[in-house]
Design a protein around this motif. Structure first.
Motif, mmCIF file in Angstrom:
data_model
loop_
_atom_site.group_PDB
_atom_site.id
_atom_site.type_symbol
_atom_site.label_atom_id
_atom_site.label_comp_id
_atom_site.label_asym_id
_atom_site.label_seq_id
_atom_site.Cartn_x
_atom_site.Cartn_y
_atom_site.Cartn_z
ATOM 1 N N ARG A 17 -7.633 4.830 7.403
ATOM 2 C CA ARG A 17 -8.557 3.399 7.393
ATOM 3 C C ARG A 17 -7.893 2.515 6.171
ATOM 4 O O ARG A 17 -8.110 3.168 4.870
ATOM 5 N N ALA A 19 -8.787 -1.014 6.010
ATOM 6 C CA ALA A 19 -9.436 -2.142 5.810
ATOM 7 C C ALA A 19 -9.371 -3.056 4.330
ATOM 8 O O ALA A 19 -9.326 -3.981 4.280
ATOM 9 N N ASP A 20 -9.809 -1.954 3.520
ATOM 10 C CA ASP A 20 -9.764 -2.574 2.033
ATOM 11 C C ASP A 20 -8.700 -3.096 1.480
ATOM 12 O O ASP A 20 -8.765 -3.870 0.406
ATOM 13 N N ILE A 22 -5.845 -4.849 3.474
ATOM 14 C CA ILE A 22 -5.369 -5.990 4.355
ATOM 15 C C ILE A 22 -5.567 -7.396 3.727
ATOM 16 O O ILE A 22 -6.723 -7.635 3.215
ATOM 17 N N SER A 60 -1.273 -3.248 -1.243
ATOM 18 C CA SER A 60 -1.236 -4.180 -0.318
ATOM 19 C C SER A 60 -0.317 -5.276 -0.924
ATOM 20 O O SER A 60 -0.155 -5.581 -1.955
ATOM 21 N N THR A 100 1.339 -5.663 9.982
ATOM 22 C CA THR A 100 0.482 -6.281 11.258
ATOM 23 C C THR A 100 1.485 -6.994 12.281
ATOM 24 O O THR A 100 2.215 -7.895 12.063
ATOM 25 N N ILE A 114 0.030 -1.823 11.428
ATOM 26 C CA ILE A 114 -1.097 -1.779 11.334
ATOM 27 C C ILE A 114 -2.043 -2.080 12.587
ATOM 28 O O ILE A 114 -1.962 -3.008 13.010
ATOM 29 N N ASP A 116 -5.876 -2.144 14.208
ATOM 30 C CA ASP A 116 -7.320 -2.201 13.960
ATOM 31 C C ASP A 116 -7.657 -1.823 12.719
ATOM 32 O O ASP A 116 -8.657 -0.579 12.473
ATOM 33 N N THR A 117 -6.999 -2.272 11.325
ATOM 34 C CA THR A 117 -7.452 -1.949 10.395
ATOM 35 C C THR A 117 -7.125 -0.493 9.806
ATOM 36 O O THR A 117 -7.559 0.113 8.854
ATOM 37 N N THR A 118 -6.248 0.098 10.604
ATOM 38 C CA THR A 118 -5.858 1.551 10.549
ATOM 39 C C THR A 118 -4.188 1.816 10.419
ATOM 40 O O THR A 118 -3.515 0.836 11.088
#
Ligand SMILES: [Zn+2]
Ligand SMILES: [Zn+2]
Length: 184
Positions: A17, A19-20, A22, A60, A100, A114, A116-118
Motif C-alpha cells: 500500500r 497511499a501515503d 501518492i 514519492s 499511475t 500504481i 488503487d494506491t498499491t
C-alpha cells in the motif's frame, strides 16, 4: 475488493500500500520486506529458499513512486562441476519507478503501475532475481569435479582414469613437437 480476496495469501503479501506517498513528492519511507515469490517463478537451475528480502526506500516523485533498494535471496543450486548441493545468497540492486497509468501515457512497463494506491512487487522481484542467478556456481573455487570417465567425485576419491587421458594427450603433443624439430 473481490479480486483481492480471490488472491492467494502469497500474492497479497507482494502488494504494497502506497497511499501515503501518492502525490507527495519528496516524502519517502523505508521498507524492509519479506516478499514471497510467486509459485510460477522459474529460475535457471536454482530453487528459491524462503522469501525474497527487499530493503530500501520508497520515495514519492513527480512521476510516481521510486523504489530504490536491494533484494537478497537464498538459492539452492548444484555445483557446476561436481553437482553437490550448495546454497547461494544472491543480491541485486533495484531502482524502479512505479507510475499511475493515464490516458496519454502508454509507456509504463507492465507490472510497474500504481493500481488503487498499491504497487505489486511481483514483476520487480522477477526482473531483479532472474539475472542475478549465478551461471556456473561452484561448491569451492578448486572443486575437482566428477571424473568424465568413471563418474567418481574427485573431491572425495582419487581415480586414475583421467590422468591416463591427460598423459596420452601429452605424449601425442610431445611427439608432434619432436616431429616439428626434426623437419629442416
Ligand atoms: Zn563442486
Ligand atoms: Zn575416473
Amino acid at each position: 475488493m473481490s479480486a483481492m480476496s480471490a488472491m492467494s495469501a502469497d500474492a497479497r503479501d507482494r502488494i504494497l500500500r502506497v497511499a501515503d506517498l501518492i502525490d507527495r513528492p519528496g516524502v519517502s519511507r523505508r521498507v524492509d520486506l519479506a516478499v514471497p515469490a510467486s509459485a510460477d517463478l522459474e529460475l535457471d537451475m536454482a530453487t528459491l529458499e524462503g522469501d525474497i528480502r527487499l530493503t530500501g526506500v520508497l520515495e514519492s516523485v513527480v512521476d510516481g513512486i521510486l523504489l530504490r533498494g536491494t533484494l537478497v535471496a537464498e538459492l539452492q543450486m548444484a555445483c557446476a562441476r561436481c553437482l553437490a548441493d550448495l546454497e547461494q545468497v544472491v543480491a541485486a540492486d533495484v531502482v524502479e519507478l512505479f507510475s499511475t497509468p493515464s490516458e496519454d501515457s502508454d509507456d509504463i512497463d507492465p507490472g510497474y503501475e500504481i493500481v488503487d494506491t498499491t504497487i505489486d512487487l511481483d514483476t520487480l522481484t522477477r526482473d531483479a532475481l532472474v539475472p542475478a542467478v549465478p551461471y556456473r556456481p561452484l561448491c569451492a573455487e578448486d572443486c575437482k569435479g566428477l571424473c568424465v570417465q568413471c563418474g567418481t567425485n574427485r573431491n572425495e576419491t582419487e581415480c586414475s582414469c583421467e590422468d591416463s587421458i591427460v598423459d596420452a594427450r601429452w605424449a601425442a603433443l610431445e611427439k608432434l613437437q619432436l616431429g616439428d624439430c626434426d623437419t629442416p
